[in-house]
Design a protein around this motif. Structure first.
Motif, PDB file in Angstrom:
ATOM      1  N   TYR A  54       0.797  -1.227   0.000  1.00 58.43           N
ATOM      2  CA  TYR A  54       0.000   0.000   0.000  1.00 58.43           C
ATOM      3  C   TYR A  54       0.834   1.285   0.000  1.00 58.43           C
ATOM      4  CZ  TYR A  54      -4.004  -2.976   0.952  1.00 58.43           C
ATOM      5  OH  TYR A  54      -4.985  -3.940   0.866  1.00 58.43           O
ATOM      6  N   ARG A  55       2.144   1.155  -0.129  1.00 55.82           N
ATOM      7  CA  ARG A  55       2.988   2.362  -0.075  1.00 55.82           C
ATOM      8  C   ARG A  55       4.266   2.125  -0.879  1.00 55.82           C
ATOM      9  NH1 ARG A  55       1.119   2.471   4.890  1.00 55.82           N
ATOM     10  NH2 ARG A  55       0.403   0.314   4.801  1.00 55.82           N
ATOM     11  N   TYR A  56       4.901   3.240  -1.293  1.00 57.20           N
ATOM     12  CA  TYR A  56       6.167   3.180  -1.998  1.00 57.20           C
ATOM     13  C   TYR A  56       7.321   3.162  -0.996  1.00 57.20           C
ATOM     14  CZ  TYR A  56       3.671   4.610  -6.286  1.00 57.20           C
ATOM     15  OH  TYR A  56       2.837   4.681  -7.374  1.00 57.20           O
ATOM     16  N   GLY A  57       8.517   2.946  -1.524  1.00 58.67           N
ATOM     17  CA  GLY A  57       9.726   3.033  -0.723  1.00 58.67           C
ATOM     18  C   GLY A  57      10.535   4.266  -1.086  1.00 58.67           C
ATOM     19  N   LEU A 114      10.663   4.854  -4.857  1.00 58.50           N
ATOM     20  CA  LEU A 114      10.824   3.521  -5.419  1.00 58.50           C
ATOM     21  C   LEU A 114       9.546   2.692  -5.321  1.00 58.50           C
ATOM     22  CD1 LEU A 114      14.230   2.760  -3.654  1.00 58.50           C
ATOM     23  CD2 LEU A 114      13.932   3.566  -6.000  1.00 58.50           C
ATOM     24  N   ASP A 115       9.322   1.861  -6.341  1.00 54.01           N
ATOM     25  CA  ASP A 115       8.233   0.895  -6.334  1.00 54.01           C
ATOM     26  C   ASP A 115       8.836  -0.469  -6.619  1.00 54.01           C
ATOM     27  OD1 ASP A 115       5.822  -0.386  -6.357  1.00 54.01           O
ATOM     28  OD2 ASP A 115       5.196   0.355  -8.319  1.00 54.01           O
ATOM     29  N   ALA A 171       4.550   8.647 -10.588  1.00 55.38           N
ATOM     30  CA  ALA A 171       4.337   8.049  -9.266  1.00 55.38           C
ATOM     31  C   ALA A 171       2.981   8.398  -8.677  1.00 55.38           C
ATOM     32  CB  ALA A 171       5.445   8.506  -8.316  1.00 55.38           C
ATOM     33  N   VAL A 172       2.284   9.360  -9.277  1.00 47.80           N
ATOM     34  CA  VAL A 172       1.013   9.826  -8.738  1.00 47.80           C
ATOM     35  C   VAL A 172      -0.130   8.993  -9.302  1.00 47.80           C
ATOM     36  CG1 VAL A 172      -0.591  11.760  -8.565  1.00 47.80           C
ATOM     37  CG2 VAL A 172       1.877  12.177  -8.454  1.00 47.80           C
ATOM     38  N   ASN A 173      -0.888   8.394  -8.407  1.00 44.33           N
ATOM     39  CA  ASN A 173      -2.075   7.645  -8.806  1.00 44.33           C
ATOM     40  C   ASN A 173      -3.331   8.358  -8.334  1.00 44.33           C
ATOM     41  OD1 ASN A 173      -1.556   4.904 -10.149  1.00 44.33           O
ATOM     42  ND2 ASN A 173      -0.006   4.952  -8.514  1.00 44.33           N
ATOM     43  N   ALA A 174      -4.357   8.329  -9.166  1.00 39.89           N
ATOM     44  CA  ALA A 174      -5.643   8.924  -8.807  1.00 39.89           C
ATOM     45  C   ALA A 174      -6.741   7.927  -9.113  1.00 39.89           C
ATOM     46  CB  ALA A 174      -5.879  10.221  -9.578  1.00 39.89           C
ATOM     47  N   TYR A 175      -7.804   8.028  -8.327  1.00 43.45           N
ATOM     48  CA  TYR A 175      -8.971   7.170  -8.555  1.00 43.45           C
ATOM     49  C   TYR A 175     -10.218   8.006  -8.320  1.00 43.45           C
ATOM     50  CZ  TYR A 175     -11.883   3.015  -8.766  1.00 43.45           C
ATOM     51  OH  TYR A 175     -12.824   2.084  -9.151  1.00 43.45           O
ATOM     52  N   GLY A 233      -2.564  10.790  -4.858  1.00 39.29           N
ATOM     53  CA  GLY A 233      -1.375  10.832  -4.009  1.00 39.29           C
ATOM     54  C   GLY A 233      -0.237  10.027  -4.609  1.00 39.29           C
ATOM     55  N   GLU A 234       0.958  10.223  -4.070  1.00 37.46           N
ATOM     56  CA  GLU A 234       2.121   9.440  -4.494  1.00 37.46           C
ATOM     57  C   GLU A 234       2.109   8.121  -3.729  1.00 37.46           C
ATOM     58  OE1 GLU A 234       5.690  11.776  -4.213  1.00 37.46           O
ATOM     59  OE2 GLU A 234       5.448  12.460  -6.276  1.00 37.46           O
ATOM     60  N   VAL A 235       1.176   7.279  -4.107  1.00 38.88           N
ATOM     61  CA  VAL A 235       0.976   5.960  -3.505  1.00 38.88           C
ATOM     62  C   VAL A 235       0.595   4.999  -4.616  1.00 38.88           C
ATOM     63  CG1 VAL A 235       0.295   6.791  -1.214  1.00 38.88           C
ATOM     64  CG2 VAL A 235      -1.445   6.546  -3.018  1.00 38.88           C
ATOM     65  N   PRO A 236       0.707   3.681  -4.383  1.00 37.34           N
ATOM     66  CA  PRO A 236       0.261   2.717  -5.395  1.00 37.34           C
ATOM     67  C   PRO A 236      -1.223   2.866  -5.712  1.00 37.34           C
ATOM     68  CG  PRO A 236       1.684   1.649  -3.782  1.00 37.34           C
ATOM     69  CD  PRO A 236       1.392   3.032  -3.254  1.00 37.34           C
ATOM     70  N   ALA A 237      -1.605   2.410  -6.897  1.00 38.04           N
ATOM     71  CA  ALA A 237      -2.991   2.552  -7.351  1.00 38.04           C
ATOM     72  C   ALA A 237      -3.973   1.880  -6.397  1.00 38.04           C
ATOM     73  CB  ALA A 237      -3.128   1.968  -8.760  1.00 38.04           C
ATOM     74  N   ILE A 238      -3.589   0.754  -5.803  1.00 38.59           N
ATOM     75  CA  ILE A 238      -4.480   0.023  -4.913  1.00 38.59           C
ATOM     76  C   ILE A 238      -4.855   0.852  -3.687  1.00 38.59           C
ATOM     77  CG2 ILE A 238      -2.572  -1.090  -3.657  1.00 38.59           C
ATOM     78  CD1 ILE A 238      -4.307  -3.579  -3.426  1.00 38.59           C
ATOM     79  N   THR A 239      -3.941   1.725  -3.251  1.00 40.27           N
ATOM     80  CA  THR A 239      -4.198   2.569  -2.077  1.00 40.27           C
ATOM     81  C   THR A 239      -5.214   3.654  -2.403  1.00 40.27           C
ATOM     82  OG1 THR A 239      -1.928   2.166  -1.367  1.00 40.27           O
ATOM     83  CG2 THR A 239      -3.091   3.986  -0.301  1.00 40.27           C
TER      84      THR A 239
END
Length: 337
Positions: A157-160, A178-179, A292-296, A309-315
């Motif tokens: 749920y988060r990047y490194g 990093l992903d 790195a920015v995902n939106a939903y 946010g700068e988080v994975p798409a699933i988050t």
């Protein structure tokens, strides 16, 4: 251009508490977290100037930065050296963005209780719950010796992050997002100096803005008491592990329309949710990504929900799909029919 320093200013602003040291090099280390705390303070309080390169989407932006902490106020000036001409001057809570090609000045003023202002209390315990923090030794960048610190996510749920922190001043000089080990974005100083003082003239705009259109952004209003809260309330019913609501505020767009902004954080990453009447802008339904920015986006009744946010798409998706009106707001809405 402001996102060139967003990772530093947000990431290090979230992990500033003083910490006790204990540790083993290479292990999940309190000493490494302590170094991040010192870096957080250095970003705000050190006097420095230099050139930053920001790499994303295969493109490189180059910026000049000057920064100081003067009279109990943080001051900063960013000037683009590549691409479209842009200049940003920040003095305390006031941010002035100058776009000379468009003859436009954007001004925003954030009150002390801003959306990011109250998230600096997150503890090392919260950081460790979601990330492994590792001391990877030393290296050099921009001609300076640096400590290498890795922040590795414990789940999907988060990047490194991987960062190089100056050994003498504790200023972060390089940051990779990093992903699964793949670099999504990178920000680094290619040149940096630490003068004892920086003159006032370095924070004066280099453009004559007479005749430019000035647009002032309204600050987000955060309710101080239950009676001050907007009628329509929303909550997240099932957040991704480790994420918590940090702030919840409203910006009035028109006399009859407002947008609610909710800020979620896990102690490092931040995610914003925007809840607004449908139809104000082109609708977003489903996922979209830019680097790195995902939106939903999701549409619930007459409401557009957008999470970014700068988080994975699933988050982003999980937060968007679990934002619901509270029973109080729903009951009031049904009783009005």
């Amino acid at each position: 251009m402001t996102r060139a320093l967003t990772a530093f200013l947000v990431l290090f602003g979230l992990i500033a508490p003083a910490l006790a040291a204990s540790p083993k090099k290479g292990d999940d280390s309190a000493q490494a977290i302590d170094l991040l705390s010192q870096a957080s303070d250095a970003v705000r309080r050190e006097t420095y100037s230099g050139v930053i390169v920001y790499l994303r989407h295969g493109d490189a932006d180059t910026l000049k930065i000057v920064h100081r902490y003067h009279d109990h106020m943080e001051e900063e000036r960013l000037v683009s050296l590549s691409g479209q001409a842009r200049e940003i001057i920040r003095k305390g809570d006031k941010v002035t963005s100058i776009l000379p090609d468009h003859k436009l000045v954007l001004v925003s003023e954030h009150p002390p209780k801003s959306l990011l202002g109250s998230v600096s209390h997150f503890s090392p315990k919260q950081l460790r719950a979601n990330y492994k923090v590792l001391d990877l030794g030393t290296t050099r960048t921009a001609g300076r010796d640096c400590h290498v610190i890795a922040i590795q996510p414990r789940d999907k749920y988060r990047y490194g992050y991987k960062m190089l922190i100056d050994s003498k001043t504790e200023l972060p000089l390089k940051l990779d997002l990093l992903d699964h080990g793949k670099r999504l974005e990178q920000m680094m100083f290619t040149d940096v100096s630490f003068p004892k003082t920086i003159s006032d003239s370095e924070f004066v705009p280099s453009y004559d803005v007479r005749g430019f259109r000035i647009v002032r952004h309204q600050a987000v209003h955060v309710a101080e008491s239950p009676s001050d809260e907007p009628e329509e309330q929303w909550k997240a019913t099932d957040l991704p592990p480790g994420f918590k609501l940090a702030e919840d505020g409203v910006r009035q767009l028109t006399p009859n329309a407002s947008v609610r902004q909710m800020l979620f954080t896990d102690g490092v990453a931040t995610v914003s949710a925007f809840i607004a009447p449908a139809g104000l802008r082109a609708p977003l339904k489903g996922a979209t990504r830019m680097g790195a920015v995902n939106a939903y986006g999701d549409i619930v009744g007459n409401t557009q929900i957008t999470v970014v946010g700068e988080v994975p798409a699933i988050t982003a998706r999980r937060i968007a799909e679990n934002l619901v009106q509270t029973k109080k707001a729903a009951a009031k809405a049904s009783s009005s029919h």
